[in-house]
Design an enzyme around this catalytic site. Structure first.
Site, PDB file in Angstrom:
ATOM      1  CE  LYS A  46      -4.525   5.511 -10.562  1.00 27.79           C
ATOM      2  NZ  LYS A  46      -3.513   4.486 -10.670  1.00 27.79           N
ATOM      3  CD  GLU A  52      -3.140   1.756  -4.441  1.00 24.78           C
ATOM      4  OE1 GLU A  52      -2.410   0.885  -4.962  1.00 24.78           O
ATOM      5  OE2 GLU A  52      -3.989   2.399  -5.082  1.00 24.78           O
TER       6      GLU A  52
END
Length: 290
Positions: free
Chosen positions: A164, A171
């Site tokens: 993650k 991102e």
């Protein structure tokens, strides 16, 4: 299946609803009594049948440590704790060791989906022993998006949050690229409708993505993002990604530059950071500075 859920904020509350919609029994606790199903952690634990599973969805660091310390004294051997917050993978290794000493299992779950997860499902990256992960699979299946993808048992303890973390680093770089392109389009006189240029990219182009869709949403709300200050926070995972890259001698120039651009946003009113702030608000409900 029964599960306890600690932390009923923007994501935790929606996860409780999605799980209940799938037929699971969820007992939720939050420090805000208006959100909580029970008055305290003791009541949550006592309300679950053994072996119990408790999912922790609170801010990383001290808050997560505090909850896990309490659960360690309340749960029994054979129970499992899931940390679904944005904890650092090194914290997972410590938590697993502490709980293992008491016979309690530990699973780390990187969760992505933000405020849209209730409707679209949550991408889940999970780390832990096979037996613990398998026992929680009905919960993971209920939370993930419909279809064959969106959930992965990434590896041993820490692998979920490490995955993650890398996701969030990517991102950062993607948002920064959209933000830089948007600023350049806004700067030149020949382009008269930047918003519609972004919209035209949503179909048939190699840069189409959900982030691009969210950028168009933000521009629909505020054509030139004039209501936002060019300031964007960083949650910590971008920093951890860069630190991990240094530790492993892996070059991450785009992600590192995107992280530094966040820092630059705190020194001046950056036009690029208006777009980044708008995107973070769109996908995660993160606060913006007006």
């Amino acid at each position: 299946m029964q599960i306890g859920l600690v932390g009923l904020g923007k994501m935790g509350g929606s996860m409780r609803e999605r799980l209940r919609n799938a037929g699971h029994t969820v007992i939720g606790y939050d420090t805000n009594p208006a959100l909580s199903d029970v008055p305290g952690l003791v009541d949550l634990v006592e309300g679950l049948d053994r072996p119990r599973a408790v999912w922790v969805m609170v801010p990383a660091g001290g808050a997560t440590q505090h909850v896990i310390d309490q659960l360690a004294t309340l749960l029994k051997p054979g129970d499992i704790v899931v940390d679904g917050g944005n904890s650092r993978w090194t914290d997972d290794e410590r938590h697993a060791k502490e709980l293992h000493a008491r016979g309690i299992g530990f699973v780390d779950a990187g969760v992505s989906g933000g405020v849209w997860g209730l409707r679209n499902g949550y991408a889940l990256m999970v780390g832990g022993d096979d037996e613990h992960v398998e026992s929680l699979k009905p919960i993971f299946e209920a939370l993930k998006p419909d279809g064959p993808y969106g959930y992965v048992h990434a590896g041993k303890v820490g692998a979920g949050h490490f995955s993650k973390m890398v996701h969030n680093g990517i991102e950062y770089a993607m948002m920064q690229a959209y933000a830089e392109g948007w600023e350049l389009l806004e700067k030149v006189d020949s382009v008269e409708n930047v918003r519609e240029v972004f919209r035209s990219w949503q179909q048939g182009t190699v840069i189409r993505s959900w982030l691009l869709d969210l950028a168009v949403n933000a521009l629909d709300d505020d054509h030139h993002l004039e209501k936002l200050r060019g300031w964007a926070d960083d949650s910590g995972e971008g920093r951890w990604t860069v630190e991990a890259a240094v530790d492993n001698a892996v070059p991450l120039p785009a992600i590192t530059a995107a992280l530094y651009a966040r820092f630059a946003s705190r020194q001046e009113d950056s036009p690029q950071m208006r777009m980044v702030a708008a995107l973070r608000n769109q996908f995660g409900g993160h606060a913006v500075k007006k």
